[in-house]
Write an enzyme that holds these catalytic residues in place. Structure first.
Site, PDB file in Angstrom:
ATOM      1  N   ASP A   1    -137.312  78.744-106.666  1.00 50.56           N
ATOM      2  CA  ASP A   1    -137.879  79.429-107.783  1.00 50.56           C
ATOM      3  C   ASP A   1    -138.583  78.621-108.977  1.00 50.56           C
ATOM      4  OD1 ASP A   1    -135.380  82.200-107.230  1.00 50.56           O
ATOM      5  OD2 ASP A   1    -137.145  81.630-105.925  1.00 50.56           O
TER       6      ASP A   1
ATOM      7  N   CYS B   1    -143.461  88.102 -97.178  1.00 50.38           N
ATOM      8  CA  CYS B   1    -144.214  88.547 -98.041  1.00 50.38           C
ATOM      9  C   CYS B   1    -145.049  87.157 -98.651  1.00 50.38           C
ATOM     10  CB  CYS B   1    -142.930  88.812 -99.483  1.00 50.38           C
ATOM     11  SG  CYS B   1    -142.313  87.108 -99.941  1.00 50.38           S
TER      12      CYS B   1
ATOM     13  N   ARG C   1    -142.370  91.468-112.294  1.00 52.57           N
ATOM     14  CA  ARG C   1    -141.357  91.740-111.369  1.00 52.57           C
ATOM     15  C   ARG C   1    -140.174  90.909-111.691  1.00 52.57           C
ATOM     16  NH1 ARG C   1    -142.114  89.617-106.418  1.00 52.57           N
ATOM     17  NH2 ARG C   1    -139.721  90.061-106.212  1.00 52.57           N
TER      18      ARG C   1
ATOM     19  N   LYS D   1    -132.554  88.612-112.986  1.00 48.03           N
ATOM     20  CA  LYS D   1    -132.848  89.423-111.929  1.00 48.03           C
ATOM     21  C   LYS D   1    -132.281  89.138-110.740  1.00 48.03           C
ATOM     22  CE  LYS D   1    -136.742  88.423-109.506  1.00 48.03           C
ATOM     23  NZ  LYS D   1    -136.359  88.449-107.962  1.00 48.03           N
ATOM     24  N   ASN D   2    -132.196  88.050-110.323  1.00 49.36           N
ATOM     25  CA  ASN D   2    -131.252  88.052-108.943  1.00 49.36           C
ATOM     26  C   ASN D   2    -130.042  88.138-109.002  1.00 49.36           C
ATOM     27  OD1 ASN D   2    -133.927  87.405-107.905  1.00 49.36           O
ATOM     28  ND2 ASN D   2    -133.736  85.293-108.009  1.00 49.36           N
TER      29      ASN D   2
ATOM     30  N   ARG E   1    -139.389  85.370 -93.989  1.00 51.44           N
ATOM     31  CA  ARG E   1    -138.390  86.116 -94.448  1.00 51.44           C
ATOM     32  C   ARG E   1    -137.707  86.754 -93.632  1.00 51.44           C
ATOM     33  NH1 ARG E   1    -139.210  86.719-100.973  1.00 51.44           N
ATOM     34  NH2 ARG E   1    -136.985  86.533-100.799  1.00 51.44           N
TER      35      ARG E   1
END
Ligand code: EPZ
Length: 427
Positions: free
Chosen positions: A306, A116, A398, A22-23, A121
């Protein structure tokens, strides 16, 4: 409301192929806006964050076509420069489009993404980098209006923190700037290397991707190409952790084992047997996990933030007391109260969590607080005695492609439910 219902206590075994990252996919898709022509991105995971990115690309004027896990992005006639607030709010990392939009159109209008679940952030480093490259930025009521005086100009950009997003934005803007840009204290994550590899294939001249100093000689234009996104190292780690917490024997294929260099030694400290062969990582769990002395999340190549929530589950079932320090984000322990509902023993003080291992966890009804916290609750449910219902799984979708189907391939008993547990079941 959609939730996962897990019948825990099964030992996981078998192997699966790891999804695309994803990243890595998100910044590369932002880069497709900047390059001229049709880019073909292979191994692009099917995730809601990727769908949000496609919406932004289309909003900017791109034509996007999906063929299974390949995305074809045609940016030939695209020249949009505004991202609507609704799309910025949908996905925080939309901010990584800023550099690409400014490089392509000389102006950009976005709204500040705001905080978030995991932290405040701020984007001060992103804006600092853009200003260094000659961008003028005015901010009013959370709306950022940015424009380039004539042309982006190469510059020396020293980041006070190796921010992944700020590094990616600086690379995207500097790739077609006039002259040379040097990024000092750049992020070194594998996703940065993948972005540089893609851009270099499009004709960019970037050296030092993956190191703390990146040098970019700006070029006049970039031409579209084909690229395969790297494996998702966090997803790979999550499946290995699922094997560890269930006393299992699990293999993950299509990985880049070196990208998990900060994670595998921690699994060995916990008593797991880890073996690596080409692109495959295999984990065999011990009968009882060992405690982890002190785990501190750090920028790459340190232990990734993460993977903090998912690995915390191992420590809840370990012999003894483990200490976890969340060094990157301010509020990334939101999974802790949910794990306590399952019988875990965890005390937190600011960014420090002290985890006393327990004999077993118990099924409960829990709520996913965010993406990685949600995946941790599913791991805990797999290890727990009894039934667990994990709700708010939109967070998990997500970042994890076919999460429940992959876990079922490893012998887990997990289903995705669309209505409350008593009524219906979706296969
Ligand atoms: C990327 O976020 C990842 N997201 C995150 O993954 C990951 O947790 C993070 O890097 C760290 O590894 C994507 O790649 C899409 P940062 P990013 O800028 O770029 C502070 C997941 O679960 N900071 O490296 O937003 C910031 O507040 C997600 O997949 C500033 O202070 O992370 C944080 O404390 C979550 N000012 C730290 O730096 C800035 O301008 C790291 O942020 C930018 C960042």
């Amino acid at each position: 409301m959609t939730s996962f219902v897990v019948n825990g206590g099964r030992r996981l075994s078998g192997s699966l192929v790891c999804q695309g990252s994803k990243n890595s996919a998100l910044p590369i898709l932002a880069a497709t806006y900047l390059v001229n022509g049709k880019s073909v991105i292979h191994n692009c995971p099917r995730l809601s964050d990727v769908e949000s990115t496609i919406k932004i690309l289309e909003n900017l004027g791109c034509k996007v076509e999906r063929r299974s896990n390949d995305l074809v992005v045609d940016s030939t006639s695209a020249n949009g420069y505004e991202i609507p607030e609704s799309l910025m709010r949908e996905m925080r990392s939309s901010v990584i489009f800023l550099g690409a939009i400014l490089a392509k159109t000389g102006k950009a209008v976005i709204s500040a993404p705001g905080g978030c679940e995991i932290g405040l952030r701020p984007i001060d480093l992103h804006l600092f980098a853009m200003r260094k490259l000659g961008v003028t930025i005015s901010e009013e009521h959370g709306r950022l209006e940015c424009f380039v005086n004539k042309k982006l100009k190469g510059a020396k950009i020293t980041l006070t923190f190796p921010s992944v997003g700020a590094t990616e934005n600086a690379i995207l803007a500097a790739a077609v700037a006039e002259g040379t840009t040097t990024i000092i204290n750049a992020a070194r994550e594998p996703e940065i290397i993948d972005l540089c590899d893609f851009l270099n294939k499009c004709g960019a001249r970037i050296s030092g991707g993956g190191e703390s100093i990146i040098v970019i000689d700006g070029v006049k234009k970039l031409s579209a190409t084909e690229h395969t996104v790297i494996c998702d190292r966090i997803a790979a780690a999550t499946y290995l952790f699922a094997g560890a917490v269930t006393g299992g024997d699990v293999s993950v294929k299509n990985t880049v084992p070196a990208h998990l260099g900060g994670i595998l030694p921690v699994l060995e400290e916990a008593g797991c047997t880890v073996s690596v062969r080409c692109d495959e990582i295999r984990l065999k769990a011990p009968l009882k996990l060992n405690r982890i002395d002190k785990l501190i999340t750090q920028p790459y190549p340190g232990f990734p933030t993460d993977a903090q929530a998912p690995i915390m589950v191992l420590t809840t079932l370990a012999r003894g007391t483990s200490v976890i320090v969340e060094n990157i984000f301010e509020t990334r322990f939101k999974h802790v109260p949910e794990l306590l509902r399952m019988g875990a023993k965890i005390r937190t003080e600011g960014r420090v969590a002290v985890v006393d291992g327990v004999e077993r966890l118990y099924g409960a009804s829990v709520v996913s607080p965010d993406l990685r916290g949600g995946s941790a609750l599913v791991l805990a449910a797999l290890a727990a005695n009894g039934i667990t219902s994990v709700s708010e799984i939109k967070h998990i979708d997500r970042g994890y492609e076919n999460f429940e189907k992959n876990l079922c391939m490893l012998n887990a008993d997990i289903v995705r439910m669309t209505k409350n547990y008593a009524n219906t079941k979706e296969k």
